[in-house]
Design a protein around this motif. Structure first.
Motif, PDB file in Angstrom:
ATOM      1  N   TYR A 195       0.887  -1.048   0.062  1.00 20.04           N
ATOM      2  CA  TYR A 195      -0.214   0.183  -0.350  1.00 20.04           C
ATOM      3  C   TYR A 195       0.708   1.036   0.158  1.00 20.04           C
ATOM      4  CZ  TYR A 195      -3.375   3.129   1.382  1.00 20.04           C
ATOM      5  OH  TYR A 195      -4.006   4.148   1.843  1.00 20.04           O
ATOM      6  N   THR A 196       1.835   1.677   0.695  1.00 19.67           N
ATOM      7  CA  THR A 196       2.591   2.508   1.236  1.00 19.67           C
ATOM      8  C   THR A 196       3.582   2.692  -0.435  1.00 19.67           C
ATOM      9  OG1 THR A 196       2.887   2.507   3.332  1.00 19.67           O
ATOM     10  CG2 THR A 196       5.150   3.359   2.529  1.00 19.67           C
ATOM     11  N   LEU A 197       4.154   1.789  -1.524  1.00 19.52           N
ATOM     12  CA  LEU A 197       4.785   1.346  -2.060  1.00 19.52           C
ATOM     13  C   LEU A 197       3.984   2.568  -3.607  1.00 19.52           C
ATOM     14  CD1 LEU A 197       7.833   0.525  -3.119  1.00 19.52           C
ATOM     15  CD2 LEU A 197       6.289  -1.964  -3.598  1.00 19.52           C
ATOM     16  N   THR A 198       2.897   1.592  -3.376  1.00 19.17           N
ATOM     17  CA  THR A 198       1.623   2.250  -4.405  1.00 19.17           C
ATOM     18  C   THR A 198       1.174   3.599  -4.164  1.00 19.17           C
ATOM     19  OG1 THR A 198       1.258  -0.454  -4.629  1.00 19.17           O
ATOM     20  CG2 THR A 198       0.408   2.177  -6.316  1.00 19.17           C
ATOM     21  N   TYR A 199       0.806   3.944  -3.578  1.00 16.91           N
ATOM     22  CA  TYR A 199       0.652   4.821  -2.818  1.00 16.91           C
ATOM     23  C   TYR A 199       1.562   6.617  -2.961  1.00 16.91           C
ATOM     24  CZ  TYR A 199      -1.240   9.029   0.735  1.00 16.91           C
ATOM     25  OH  TYR A 199      -1.611   9.744   1.234  1.00 16.91           O
ATOM     26  N   ALA A 200       3.196   6.395  -2.532  1.00 24.74           N
ATOM     27  CA  ALA A 200       4.277   7.070  -2.624  1.00 24.74           C
ATOM     28  C   ALA A 200       4.111   7.080  -4.292  1.00 24.74           C
ATOM     29  CB  ALA A 200       5.223   6.712  -2.276  1.00 24.74           C
ATOM     30  N   ALA A 201       3.568   6.402  -5.149  1.00 31.26           N
ATOM     31  CA  ALA A 201       4.411   6.261  -6.816  1.00 31.26           C
ATOM     32  C   ALA A 201       3.460   6.818  -6.839  1.00 31.26           C
ATOM     33  CB  ALA A 201       4.662   5.085  -6.377  1.00 31.26           C
ATOM     34  N   VAL A 202       2.595   6.818  -6.957  1.00 31.46           N
ATOM     35  CA  VAL A 202       1.430   7.142  -7.615  1.00 31.46           C
ATOM     36  C   VAL A 202       0.826   8.727  -7.546  1.00 31.46           C
ATOM     37  CG1 VAL A 202      -1.067   7.104  -8.386  1.00 31.46           C
ATOM     38  CG2 VAL A 202       0.689   5.373  -8.521  1.00 31.46           C
TER      39      VAL A 202
ATOM     40  N   ARG B 119      -4.899  -4.084  -1.804  1.00 32.84           N
ATOM     41  CA  ARG B 119      -4.534  -2.888  -1.424  1.00 32.84           C
ATOM     42  C   ARG B 119      -3.516  -2.028  -2.388  1.00 32.84           C
ATOM     43  NH1 ARG B 119      -4.422  -1.326   3.212  1.00 32.84           N
ATOM     44  NH2 ARG B 119      -2.452  -0.821   3.755  1.00 32.84           N
ATOM     45  N   VAL B 120      -3.388  -2.523  -3.772  1.00 30.26           N
ATOM     46  CA  VAL B 120      -2.745  -2.078  -4.467  1.00 30.26           C
ATOM     47  C   VAL B 120      -4.190  -0.763  -5.270  1.00 30.26           C
ATOM     48  CG1 VAL B 120      -1.561  -1.808  -7.032  1.00 30.26           C
ATOM     49  CG2 VAL B 120      -0.929  -3.323  -5.301  1.00 30.26           C
ATOM     50  N   VAL B 121      -5.306  -1.744  -5.524  1.00 31.91           N
ATOM     51  CA  VAL B 121      -5.742  -0.557  -6.069  1.00 31.91           C
ATOM     52  C   VAL B 121      -6.835   0.219  -4.836  1.00 31.91           C
ATOM     53  CG1 VAL B 121      -8.322  -0.851  -6.803  1.00 31.91           C
ATOM     54  CG2 VAL B 121      -6.831  -2.334  -7.867  1.00 31.91           C
ATOM     55  N   GLN B 122      -6.224   0.223  -3.270  1.00 32.70           N
ATOM     56  CA  GLN B 122      -6.520   1.059  -2.719  1.00 32.70           C
ATOM     57  C   GLN B 122      -6.215   2.305  -2.904  1.00 32.70           C
ATOM     58  OE1 GLN B 122      -6.637  -0.633   1.267  1.00 32.70           O
ATOM     59  NE2 GLN B 122      -9.263  -0.197   1.585  1.00 32.70           N
ATOM     60  N   ALA B 123      -4.615   2.090  -2.923  1.00 29.57           N
ATOM     61  CA  ALA B 123      -3.606   2.981  -3.117  1.00 29.57           C
ATOM     62  C   ALA B 123      -3.069   3.680  -3.611  1.00 29.57           C
ATOM     63  CB  ALA B 123      -2.066   2.107  -2.802  1.00 29.57           C
ATOM     64  N   LEU B 124      -3.809   2.884  -5.340  1.00 27.98           N
ATOM     65  CA  LEU B 124      -4.537   4.297  -6.514  1.00 27.98           C
ATOM     66  C   LEU B 124      -5.374   5.058  -5.803  1.00 27.98           C
ATOM     67  CD1 LEU B 124      -3.962   1.728  -9.552  1.00 27.98           C
ATOM     68  CD2 LEU B 124      -2.285   3.623  -9.101  1.00 27.98           C
TER      69      LEU B 124
ATOM     70  N   ALA C  48      11.004   3.051  -5.792  1.00 25.97           N
ATOM     71  CA  ALA C  48      12.598   2.339  -5.232  1.00 25.97           C
ATOM     72  C   ALA C  48      12.998   2.591  -4.033  1.00 25.97           C
ATOM     73  CB  ALA C  48      13.289   2.051  -6.889  1.00 25.97           C
ATOM     74  N   LEU C  49      12.579   3.664  -4.209  1.00 24.32           N
ATOM     75  CA  LEU C  49      13.210   3.913  -2.537  1.00 24.32           C
ATOM     76  C   LEU C  49      12.458   3.489  -1.613  1.00 24.32           C
ATOM     77  CD1 LEU C  49      14.747   6.115  -0.553  1.00 24.32           C
ATOM     78  CD2 LEU C  49      13.324   7.970  -1.101  1.00 24.32           C
ATOM     79  N   VAL C  50      11.218   4.133  -2.143  1.00 22.38           N
ATOM     80  CA  VAL C  50      10.499   3.091  -0.503  1.00 22.38           C
ATOM     81  C   VAL C  50      10.661   1.461  -0.485  1.00 22.38           C
ATOM     82  CG1 VAL C  50       8.156   2.706   0.018  1.00 22.38           C
ATOM     83  CG2 VAL C  50       8.027   4.718  -0.691  1.00 22.38           C
ATOM     84  N   PHE C  51      10.580   0.695  -1.783  1.00 25.97           N
ATOM     85  CA  PHE C  51      11.528  -0.382  -1.366  1.00 25.97           C
ATOM     86  C   PHE C  51      12.309  -0.833  -0.453  1.00 25.97           C
ATOM     87  CE2 PHE C  51      13.529  -4.262  -2.663  1.00 25.97           C
ATOM     88  CZ  PHE C  51      12.321  -5.342  -2.852  1.00 25.97           C
ATOM     89  N   THR C  52      13.295   0.173  -0.873  1.00 23.45           N
ATOM     90  CA  THR C  52      14.748  -0.013  -0.132  1.00 23.45           C
ATOM     91  C   THR C  52      14.613   0.227   1.265  1.00 23.45           C
ATOM     92  OG1 THR C  52      16.008   0.771  -2.634  1.00 23.45           O
ATOM     93  CG2 THR C  52      17.380   1.206  -0.409  1.00 23.45           C
ATOM     94  N   LEU C  53      13.690   1.057   1.625  1.00 26.00           N
ATOM     95  CA  LEU C  53      13.497   1.837   3.045  1.00 26.00           C
ATOM     96  C   LEU C  53      12.799  -0.077   3.924  1.00 26.00           C
ATOM     97  CD1 LEU C  53      12.824   5.514   2.304  1.00 26.00           C
ATOM     98  CD2 LEU C  53      15.166   4.434   3.467  1.00 26.00           C
ATOM     99  N   SER C  54      12.161  -0.280   2.879  1.00 29.89           N
ATOM    100  CA  SER C  54      10.946  -1.123   3.946  1.00 29.89           C
ATOM    101  C   SER C  54      11.767  -2.498   3.754  1.00 29.89           C
ATOM    102  CB  SER C  54       9.541  -1.387   2.852  1.00 29.89           C
ATOM    103  OG  SER C  54       8.829   0.212   2.604  1.00 29.89           O
ATOM    104  N   GLU C  55      12.535  -3.252   2.396  1.00 31.01           N
ATOM    105  CA  GLU C  55      13.026  -4.579   2.792  1.00 31.01           C
ATOM    106  C   GLU C  55      14.520  -4.398   3.424  1.00 31.01           C
ATOM    107  OE1 GLU C  55      11.012  -6.980   1.863  1.00 31.01           O
ATOM    108  OE2 GLU C  55       9.568  -5.402   2.115  1.00 31.01           O
TER     109      GLU C  55
END
Length: 494
Positions: free
Chosen positions: A55-62, A106-111, A215-222
């Motif tokens: 959710y965070t990843l998609t939300y931040a990206a869009v 969750r992806v659809v919610q974030a969009l 990519a930034l959110v993925f890096t920080l999360s993982e």
């Protein structure tokens, strides 16, 4: 039928508050539902982490693209579309038969949230044009955001004590339907409909921005789980920086050619806007770190149930709720920047006091410290939003709202990631690690307060304040003649 008359703006404000509540509520309510989700789907802890991360990843990206859609299609159409998409995602989550389907929902919610959220603040900016009215409206709007963020665990805990995790998404759907119906009849088409000259969509900017942020959110999360020196983490971090560099280059080039960039670089000429973005980053970093790690502390270390943990955050919730409307009045009286900096200082003190609490501290000892953090966050929420949108011309309000929310989202991810590294890296145990983490958070807030003060109150170079009169003076103290936040120097350049 559309609502007309003097009450119409009040109904618009209510609709925008409900829309904002949806996104904030959904961000935090899911945390207490994760254990029940794990039992239902027999999912591992790593798989469950993706329920929040995706959710965070998609939300931040869009988010930046979501702000641009309001400029192209009209704020009303973009907001209604965002609510519909969010509702579709909530329905998919509520009926999901497996974890994969839930992640898709969750992806659809974030969009939907990313399209909807930037429009809420931009619509208020164009509805409430007088400085005092705007400050009060944004104060109420931000107060609702604070309540939504902090009330999520409480309401989630209540629902889980009665029924299952699916009720969390059913509640989101019901609120979403109410938001759509209210917004459809209240948002004026004349002011928020499709622009006479629809601006072209910056597709290249949307792709590079989404790539950089994802990519930034993925890096920080993982990073913690995969290892900060792993090829995947280093690769995604490098990808994020390269995409960011490409995005900035492309935005500058479009601006020079007179086109419509996704993020007008001119907004960064406003030092109050820079301070607001920094404040938003710090605000969400501390809030989500406190919410995440003290939920673990109360449930994992002290043996509290999900419901009891939710109620333990009630003093912080109430402090944020009370501070929201009060902040709007303070912004009218003193300006957005001084109130935001005061909120940073109060939250820094509260975080330092939390760091001083140890294993022998009672829950009551934590309650008043959490309440102090909540009061500081309440002071920041409204003043940051006011400062962001009032320090740039109104035509940039969608972009300013999207950028400011992007910084908040990065702050939430980075706050949890960095405090997590400190907590897990402390050999003395969870409590000692949490104390060290909150000390670091307090230092971050204090540093942001100092930098924000210098950005807003230090005399700018003579070329920036060459225009005479009260407008230039008010930029320095974070207030502008038209809005309470300070864009005079930027307006003269634009």
């Amino acid at each position: 039928m559309p609502i007309r008359g003097r009450s119409s703006r009040t109904v618009v404000l209510l609709a925008m508050c409900l829309g904002l509540m949806l996104t904030m509520f959904n961000s935090t309510m899911i945390n207490v539902a994760l254990p029940d989700l794990g039992s239902s789907f027999h999912a591992s802890a790593t798989s469950l982490q993706w329920v929040a991360t995706i959710y965070t990843l998609t939300y931040a990206a869009v988010l930046l693209l979501g702000g641009a859609l309001g400029d192209r299609w009209g704020r009303r159409a973009a907001f209604l579309l965002g609510v519909l998409v969010f509702n579709a995602g909530s329905l998919l989550c509520a009926v999901a038969p497996a974890l994969g389907a839930l992640l898709g929902g969750r992806v659809v919610q974030a969009l939907g949230a990313a399209i909807m959220l930037p429009q809420t603040l931009s619509i208020l900016v164009h509805e409430f044009t007088r400085p005092q009215e705007r400050a009060r409206a944004v104060g109420i709007w931000a107060g609702v955001a604070s309540v939504g963020l902090a009330a999520g665990p409480v309401v989630g805990g209540l629902l889980l004590s009665i029924t299952s995790w699916r009720a969390v998404f059913v509640l989101s759907l019901l609120l979403g339907v109410a938001t759509y119906l209210l917004a459809r009849v209240s948002i004026p088409v004349r002011r928020h409909g499709r622009p006479k000259k629809a601006l072209p969509l910056d597709a290249a900017g949307a792709v590079t921005a989404a790539l950089a942020l994802a990519a930034l959110v993925f890096t920080l999360s993982e990073g913690e789980a995969a290892g900060w020196s792993s090829a995947v983490v280093i690769g995604t971090l490098v990808l994020s920086f390269l995409a960011l560099a490409g995005f900035v280059f492309q935005q500058v080039r479009m601006g020079r050619r007179g086109r419509n960039p996704l993020m007008p670089m001119g907004i960064w000429r406003s030092r109050p806007f820079m301070a607001a973005s920094l404040g938003g980053f710090a605000y969400f970093a501390v809030f989500f770190a406190v919410l995440f790690f003290y939920s673990l502390d109360l449930q994992g270390q002290r043996g509290y149930s999900a419901l009891a943990t939710g109620f333990a955050f009630l003093p912080m919730t109430l402090a944020m709720a009370v501070a929201g409307p009060v902040t709007g009045k303070l912004v009218v009286r003193h300006g957005a920047a001084p109130v935001m900096i005061s909120g940073l200082v109060v939250t820094a003190v509260g975080s330092l006091l939390l760091a001083a609490a140890d294993t022998h501290s009672t829950v009551m000892d934590l309650e008043w410290r959490l309440a102090l953090v909540g009061a500081g966050c309440g002071l920041m929420s409204s003043s940051i939003s006011n400062l962001a949108v009032s320090s740039v011309p109104d035509r940039y309000s969608n972009s300013a709202s999207a950028v400011q929310n992007t910084f908040r989202q990065i702050g939430s991810t980075l706050g949890v990631a960095v405090v997590g590294i400190i907590v897990r890296g402390d050999g003395a145990g969870f409590t000692a690690g949490l104390q060290a983490g909150m000390t670091a958070v307090s230092g971050l807030l204090a540093a942001c307060a100092v930098v924000s003060f210098l950005l807003v109150f230090r005399r700018p170079p003579r070329a920036v304040v060459a225009g005479r009169g009260s407008g230039a003076a008010r930029v320095r103290d974070g207030r502008a003649p038209d809005s309470g936040g300070g864009p005079s120097a930027l307006r003269r350049r634009s």
